[in-house]
Design a protein around this motif. Structure first.
Motif, short mmCIF file in Angstrom:
data_model
loop_
_atom_site.label_atom_id
_atom_site.label_comp_id
_atom_site.label_asym_id
_atom_site.label_seq_id
_atom_site.Cartn_x
_atom_site.Cartn_y
_atom_site.Cartn_z
N VAL A 270 0.83 -1.02 0.00
CA VAL A 270 -0.08 0.05 0.09
C VAL A 270 0.88 1.19 0.02
O VAL A 270 2.14 1.09 0.29
CB VAL A 270 -1.03 0.29 1.32
CG1 VAL A 270 -1.61 -1.09 1.23
CG2 VAL A 270 0.14 0.21 2.52
N THR A 271 0.32 2.41 -0.42
CA THR A 271 1.17 3.54 -0.28
C THR A 271 0.37 4.59 0.46
O THR A 271 -1.09 4.65 0.21
CB THR A 271 1.21 4.34 -1.94
OG1 THR A 271 1.88 3.42 -2.64
CG2 THR A 271 1.72 5.52 -1.74
N THR A 272 0.93 5.03 1.52
CA THR A 272 0.49 6.25 2.45
C THR A 272 0.61 7.38 1.92
O THR A 272 1.88 7.76 1.79
CB THR A 272 0.83 5.89 4.02
OG1 THR A 272 2.27 6.01 3.94
CG2 THR A 272 0.19 4.51 4.62
N THR A 273 -0.29 8.25 1.86
CA THR A 273 -0.04 9.73 1.30
C THR A 273 0.34 10.66 2.44
O THR A 273 0.83 11.64 2.28
CB THR A 273 -1.14 10.25 0.55
OG1 THR A 273 -2.53 10.22 1.46
CG2 THR A 273 -1.60 9.61 -0.73
N LYS A 274 -0.09 10.03 3.64
CA LYS A 274 0.28 10.99 4.84
C LYS A 274 0.68 10.04 5.94
O LYS A 274 0.88 8.53 5.86
CB LYS A 274 -0.92 11.41 5.70
CG LYS A 274 -1.66 12.45 4.61
CD LYS A 274 -2.87 13.11 5.31
CE LYS A 274 -3.46 14.07 4.51
NZ LYS A 274 -4.87 14.80 5.24
N ALA A 275 1.64 10.23 6.79
CA ALA A 275 2.19 9.34 8.00
C ALA A 275 1.00 9.03 8.92
O ALA A 275 -0.04 9.85 9.07
CB ALA A 275 3.22 10.16 8.85
N ILE A 276 1.02 7.55 9.30
CA ILE A 276 0.20 7.31 10.30
C ILE A 276 0.83 6.77 11.52
O ILE A 276 1.58 6.07 11.48
CB ILE A 276 -0.62 6.13 9.55
CG1 ILE A 276 -1.37 6.66 8.35
CG2 ILE A 276 -1.61 5.38 10.52
CD1 ILE A 276 -2.12 5.31 7.55
N ASP A 277 0.73 7.22 12.65
CA ASP A 277 1.38 7.02 13.90
C ASP A 277 0.15 6.90 14.90
O ASP A 277 -0.32 7.83 15.47
CB ASP A 277 2.13 7.92 14.42
CG ASP A 277 2.96 7.64 15.72
OD1 ASP A 277 2.82 6.54 15.92
OD2 ASP A 277 3.68 8.55 16.07
N ASP A 278 -0.59 5.66 15.12
CA ASP A 278 -1.39 5.34 16.33
C ASP A 278 -0.87 4.32 16.97
O ASP A 278 -0.81 2.97 16.73
CB ASP A 278 -2.69 4.83 15.42
CG ASP A 278 -3.59 4.74 16.46
OD1 ASP A 278 -3.52 4.73 17.42
OD2 ASP A 278 -4.87 4.27 16.02
N PRO A 279 -0.64 4.55 18.31
CA PRO A 279 0.16 3.66 19.24
C PRO A 279 -1.00 2.70 19.77
O PRO A 279 -0.46 1.51 20.21
CB PRO A 279 0.42 4.62 20.65
CG PRO A 279 0.79 5.90 20.21
CD PRO A 279 -0.28 5.94 18.87
N GLU A 280 -2.32 2.93 19.71
CA GLU A 280 -3.12 2.22 20.12
C GLU A 280 -3.46 0.93 19.13
O GLU A 280 -3.82 -0.19 19.71
CB GLU A 280 -4.58 2.92 20.23
CG GLU A 280 -4.57 3.85 21.41
CD GLU A 280 -6.28 4.19 21.65
OE1 GLU A 280 -6.85 3.68 21.45
OE2 GLU A 280 -6.16 5.46 22.24
N SER A 281 -3.09 1.17 17.71
CA SER A 281 -3.25 0.00 16.94
C SER A 281 -1.69 -0.47 16.61
O SER A 281 -1.58 -1.23 15.68
CB SER A 281 -3.87 0.53 15.70
OG SER A 281 -3.32 1.71 14.95
N HIS A 282 -0.78 -0.05 17.23
CA HIS A 282 0.70 -0.44 17.29
C HIS A 282 0.94 -0.23 15.59
O HIS A 282 1.54 -1.03 15.13
CB HIS A 282 0.59 -1.95 17.47
CG HIS A 282 0.27 -2.18 18.85
ND1 HIS A 282 0.61 -1.81 20.03
CD2 HIS A 282 -0.84 -2.94 19.08
CE1 HIS A 282 -0.02 -2.23 20.84
NE2 HIS A 282 -0.88 -3.01 20.57
N LEU A 283 0.69 0.99 14.97
CA LEU A 283 1.02 1.07 13.73
C LEU A 283 2.05 2.50 13.37
O LEU A 283 1.40 3.56 14.07
CB LEU A 283 -0.31 1.35 12.76
CG LEU A 283 0.15 1.53 11.41
CD1 LEU A 283 0.53 0.16 10.82
CD2 LEU A 283 -1.37 1.73 10.76
N ASP A 284 3.01 2.65 12.86
CA ASP A 284 3.86 3.68 12.51
C ASP A 284 4.22 3.61 11.38
O ASP A 284 5.08 2.81 11.04
CB ASP A 284 4.83 3.72 13.76
CG ASP A 284 5.62 5.06 13.77
OD1 ASP A 284 5.30 5.94 12.73
OD2 ASP A 284 6.86 4.97 14.48
#
Length: 374
Positions: free
Chosen positions: A208-222
């Motif tokens: 996948v390509t992310t157009t923005k950074a995604i940082d969500d500690p609750e879903s353990h995603l950075d």
């Protein structure tokens, strides 16, 4: 519910039939369910379709769990469509125990939840499909239903959509969707979110390509902005993330889930499953352990026949929308159905017609569109 867990409401054990029954802004359990949607509709169905796994039928049949929706709901249902189309309710579910407890957090109380639902309409000719996501926190009127133990649950007004599943299981969820839409669900597919993670790993990841950074500690995603090949745990985090994108609502998460489904659909045929018998078997074994179906699809033969009719549908022929909703003016953490526009969606599906763009224009979105592309 995980493959290793005890069958929940309305679900029979492996290889048997169920004889009885079985929750957008809220907790991150929602994504788990969508995963299952993703996992089975895009991966399991496409891979099993036309794949020639006859010698494995008996073993894979033993993995399947089924629920007899027709027996539980009886004849008080919308009529079957006679225009060559099909409607499938795809639901995500989990228990708060075993593998799901480790992945999803929360109390290890053994309870089952469903936070993501998609109504998949396959058009006549089986070359195009429309997918309508139903936000879990939509306030609806839930019809009376009977659970797996034969207990009758009274109708309820102004409750969250996902309460249908937690109250009465799969059959209650189907009855609620049919009452909302006036459309008969021909099939039911439920995918377990821990099984989803395994499916993505078996596929070798999804790009996948992310157009923005995604940082969500609750879903353990950075994830930084850019192109990524997500493994199972990262994919699980992506479809669960709520705080990392958009307005932090479940509507935004639904948009990520829809983008991921399209990416998975595009890539499943490019990872070698059709040229590697071992990879095909491992994927089919994982998928059949992760999925629960209605009894009409409760065998590998039936699933392959069903899948064979869907394998021509590519992501470009898959129109994905969210059921028209508006934020509840009395509670910003809930949404209510935009009735006039929703009726236009259901009418289009009943008539096997494309969903008009005007039916979803101007409704609540969650503001995460375009954050993830395939």
């Amino acid at each position: 519910m995980s493959a290793e867990s005890t069958p929940g409401p309305g679900i029979s054990g492996p290889g048997t039939k169920a004889t009885s029954h079985r929750r957008s802004h809220g907790t991150h359990g929602t994504g788990r369910r969508a995963l299952r949607v993703t996992a089975w509709t895009a991966a399991g169905i496409l891979v099993l379709g036309g794949a020639g796994v006859g010698y494995l039928y008996f073993k894979l049949n033993g993995n399947l769990k089924t629920v007899d929706i027709n027996q539980m709901l009886g004849s008080d249902r919308p009529a079957k469509a006679d225009n060559g189309s099909e409607n499938i309710l795809v639901l995500g579910s989990d228990t708060r125990s075993g593998a799901n407890r480790k992945l999803g957090g929360g109390a290890d109380d053994g309870s089952a939840r469903s936070d993501t639902a998609m109504i998949v309409h396959v058009y006549k000719g089986h070359r195009k499909a429309a997918v309508v996501s139903v936000p879990r926190d939509t306030l609806i009127d839930r019809p009376a239903c009977t659970d797996a133990h034969g207990t009758r649950h009274s109708a309820a007004t102004g409750v969250m959509f996902n309460s249908a599943y937690s109250t009465g299981g799969a059959a209650c969820a189907v009855r609620t969707v049919e009452a909302m839409t006036g459309i008969r669900m021909d099939h039911y597919l439920e995918v377990d979110f821990s099984g989803f993670q395994k499916l993505i790993d078996e596929l070798g990841g999804v790009q996948v390509t992310t157009t923005k950074a995604i940082d969500d500690p609750e879903s353990h995603l950075d994830l930084k902005a850019g192109t990524h090949t997500l493994d199972g745990r990262q994919a699980l985090g992506l479809v669960r993330t709520r705080h990392g994108v958009g307005d932090g609502s479940d509507l935004g998460r639904i948009q990520l889930q829809q983008a991921f489904v399209k990416a998975l659909t595009d890539q499943v045929e490019q990872v070698g499953v059709f040229t590697s018998p071992k990879k095909l078997y491992n994927l089919a074994d994982t998928a059949t352990k992760a999925v629960t179906t209605d009894s009409d699809l409760g065998s590998v033969n039936s699933l392959i026949d069903f899948a064979d009719g869907l394998k021509s549908i590519s992501s470009k022929n898959m129109h994905m929308v969210t059921m028209p909703v508006e934020y509840d003016p009395s509670n910003p953490n809930r949404v209510v159905v935009a009735e006039a526009k929703a009726k236009r969606v259901w009418k289009a599906l009943k008539n096997d017609e494309p969903i008009p763009a005007s039916a979803t224009k101007g409704t609540a979105t969650g503001q995460a569109k375009g954050v993830v592309t395939s």
